[in-house]
Write an enzyme that holds these catalytic residues in place. Structure first.
Site, PDB file in Angstrom:
ATOM      1  N   GLU A 275      -2.622   2.307   2.826  1.00  0.00           N
ATOM      2  CA  GLU A 275      -3.788   2.750   2.054  1.00  0.00           C
ATOM      3  C   GLU A 275      -4.580   3.834   2.786  1.00  0.00           C
ATOM      4  OE1 GLU A 275      -6.406  -0.475   0.868  1.00  0.00           O
ATOM      5  OE2 GLU A 275      -6.006  -0.095  -1.235  1.00  0.00           O
ATOM      6  N   HIS A 296      20.156  -9.590   9.419  1.00  0.00           N
ATOM      7  CA  HIS A 296      21.328  -9.914   8.604  1.00  0.00           C
ATOM      8  C   HIS A 296      21.163  -9.395   7.181  1.00  0.00           C
ATOM      9  CE1 HIS A 296      22.871 -12.520  11.821  1.00  0.00           C
ATOM     10  NE2 HIS A 296      21.578 -12.642  12.090  1.00  0.00           N
ATOM     11  N   LYS A 408      -6.550   1.378 -11.066  1.00  0.00           N
ATOM     12  CA  LYS A 408      -7.564   0.505 -11.669  1.00  0.00           C
ATOM     13  C   LYS A 408      -8.065   1.082 -12.993  1.00  0.00           C
ATOM     14  CE  LYS A 408      -9.519  -1.441  -7.400  1.00  0.00           C
ATOM     15  NZ  LYS A 408     -10.669  -1.435  -6.505  1.00  0.00           N
TER      16      LYS A 408
HETATM   17  O1  PA5 Z   1      -9.072  -1.840   1.769  1.00  0.00           O
HETATM   18  C1  PA5 Z   1      -9.570  -1.651   0.670  1.00  0.00           C
HETATM   19  O2  PA5 Z   1     -10.596  -0.986   0.515  1.00  0.00           O
HETATM   20  C2  PA5 Z   1      -8.968  -2.297  -0.563  1.00  0.00           C
HETATM   21  O3  PA5 Z   1      -7.731  -2.835  -0.286  1.00  0.00           O
HETATM   22  C3  PA5 Z   1      -9.883  -3.386  -1.061  1.00  0.00           C
HETATM   23  O4  PA5 Z   1     -10.069  -4.320  -0.054  1.00  0.00           O
HETATM   24  C4  PA5 Z   1      -9.304  -4.054  -2.302  1.00  0.00           C
HETATM   25  O5  PA5 Z   1      -9.021  -3.105  -3.282  1.00  0.00           O
HETATM   26  C5  PA5 Z   1     -10.274  -5.092  -2.852  1.00  0.00           C
HETATM   27  O6  PA5 Z   1     -11.473  -4.495  -3.214  1.00  0.00           O
HETATM   28  P1  PA5 Z   1     -12.756  -5.353  -3.567  1.00  0.00           P
HETATM   29  O7  PA5 Z   1     -13.135  -6.127  -2.341  1.00  0.00           O
HETATM   30  O8  PA5 Z   1     -13.811  -4.383  -3.946  1.00  0.00           O
HETATM   31  O9  PA5 Z   1     -12.363  -6.289  -4.674  1.00  0.00           O
END
Ligand code: PA5
Length: 417
Positions: A275, A296, A408
């Protein structure tokens, strides 16, 4: 402390690394000085900001009350909201005083029904962790769990609900209105950097993990990395070398190790790097494989397939268990194992794998002294810091995730939000 070793048949690699470090040193200097343009996302940089003694003590107090009363604690959260806690709990929880279950990371009704079934007849607490409380997966699961709790406990249910969210968010308002316990999700910490805050620490403490030791490990690593502008800084080495390999055409990094206790840690790592770096048509694709099992399976590809990847091994130094494969009355042709400990076999497998793989692809070995809270704290800080530096070398913003936001948007549209 962690140690990084390079196993690469390219004899020039150390020299190339030194050149790269020299070229990019300005980035490390800027980061160590404190980059104002990322100030809003650097709340994790100094562990004291969100995990000082007072904060840790308060989390431990809340956790011990939950531990006294709860058979099951459901962590509702997705991505950065649950990955860190889950990685430590799955690796280190030794008692089942309070079992930790996970929701909010799937929309599968089958999986959610299975989770709900496990709550039957148990004393249940829930922590909904959602930074902006708009994400569908935790929001939908939280509904289901509230319904379950109110049906079971009536108005008392509110006392069993904790929510960790941004100050001023709708989640905080809900907590005020319904008497739930509210914990602050630091505004200046993104989900995937939230291991050493209330987000990661409360669930860990509920599972009986010594969060003080974990925070100490992270803080010691912070001290080591933030005071060292030299080539000896291992996060700097790691960030530089992974970018070098990327430039040489290795577009995948495979994180691996021979301890299944790291199974869920790999997921945390994959999210952190995936990410943070996968942007603007760039980035190393992070993948993980658990050895021996995957030797394996994808082992074949690693050894003989397209040369896409470099490999990073997590190697635990201190023996934490022992078991001998003793000879019995069956002539099984495994007598070369007589008197051998599984620890020794596992290490032999590790060394053999590195020997074989380094002929084909670059290998990095991150030595982890011991499998405990302190070293998980070190690993969290090491990788978060490295990821920040590495993304900066790559030339992307480590702290946003525009691609996730895009998905989203389409999902909300499909569901008529
Ligand atoms: O690291 C990040 O920013 C994302 O992976 C969020 O943690 C994830 O999308 C969850 O978001 P939220 O805590 O707003 O539900």
């Amino acid at each position: 402390m962690l140690k990084l070793r390079i196993e690469d048949k390219n004899q020039e690699i150390e020299k190339e690394l030194r050149v790269c470090m020299e070229e990019k040193r300005g980035i490390l200097r800027d980061i160590l000085k404190g980059e104002s343009k990322y100030q809003d996302s650097l709340g994790w940089f100094h562990t004291q900001e969100w995990a000082c003694e007072r904060q840790v003590a308060a989390l431990k107090k809340l956790a011990s009350k939950i531990r006294e009363e709860a058979d099951v604690f459901v962590l509702v959260g997705v991505g950065g909201s649950n990955n860190a806690a889950r990685s430590v709990i799955k690796a280190l929880q030794t008692d089942q005083k309070t079992e930790i279950l996970y929701a909010g990371n799937t929309l599968s009704p089958y999986a959610l029904n299975q989770m709900l079934q496990k709550l039957e007849g148990k004393s249940v607490y829930v922590d909904c962790i959602a930074k902006n409380f708009e994400t569908l997966e935790p929001g939908a699961s939280f509904r289901v769990l509230r319904k379950f709790l109110y049906k079971k406990y009536g108005e008392e249910a509110g006392k069993r609900i904790i929510a960790t969210g941004s100050k001023g968010s709708s989640l905080e308002r809900i907590c005020e209105q319904h008497g739930y316990t509210f914990l602050e999700f630091p505004e200046n910490v993104g989900g995937r950097f939230s291991a050493i805050t209330s987000v990661g620490l409360l669930p860990m403490a509920v599972a009986g993990i010594d969060i003080q030791k974990l925070v100490k490990g992270a803080a010691d690593m912070e001290k080591q990395l933030l005071l060292d502008e030299s080539n000896g800084n291992i996060a700097w080495q790691y960030a530089c070398i992974r970018n070098m390999y990327y430039k040489k055409g290795y577009s995948l990094e495979l994180l691996t190790g021979f301890e299944p206790q790291f199974r869920w840690f790999y997921k945390w790592w994959v999210q952190l790097f995936g990410e943070s770096e996968g942007k603007e048509n760039k980035g190393i694709f992070p993948v993980a494989a658990e050895f021996c099992e995957e030797l394996h399976a994808v082992g074949q590809y690693i050894q003989d397939g397209a040369p896409l990847m470099f490999e990073t091994f997590l190697d635990v130094q201190e023996q934490n268990a022992s078991l001998f494969a003793e000879k019995d009355q069956v002539e099984d042709f495994f007598d070369y194992l007589n008197g051998k400990d599984f620890w020794e076999m596992n290490k032999a497998s590790f060394h053999a794998t590195v020997k074989a793989h380094r002929e084909k692809l670059p290998c990095l070995i991150l030595e982890v002294e011991r499998m405990d809270e302190y070293h998980f704290g070190q690993l969290f800080y090491f990788f978060m810091f490295s990821c920040y530096v590495s993304a900066r070398i790559l030339g992307v913003n480590p702290f946003d995730q525009p691609g996730v936001e895009a998905y989203k948007k389409w999902m909300f549209e499909a569901l008529g939000k």
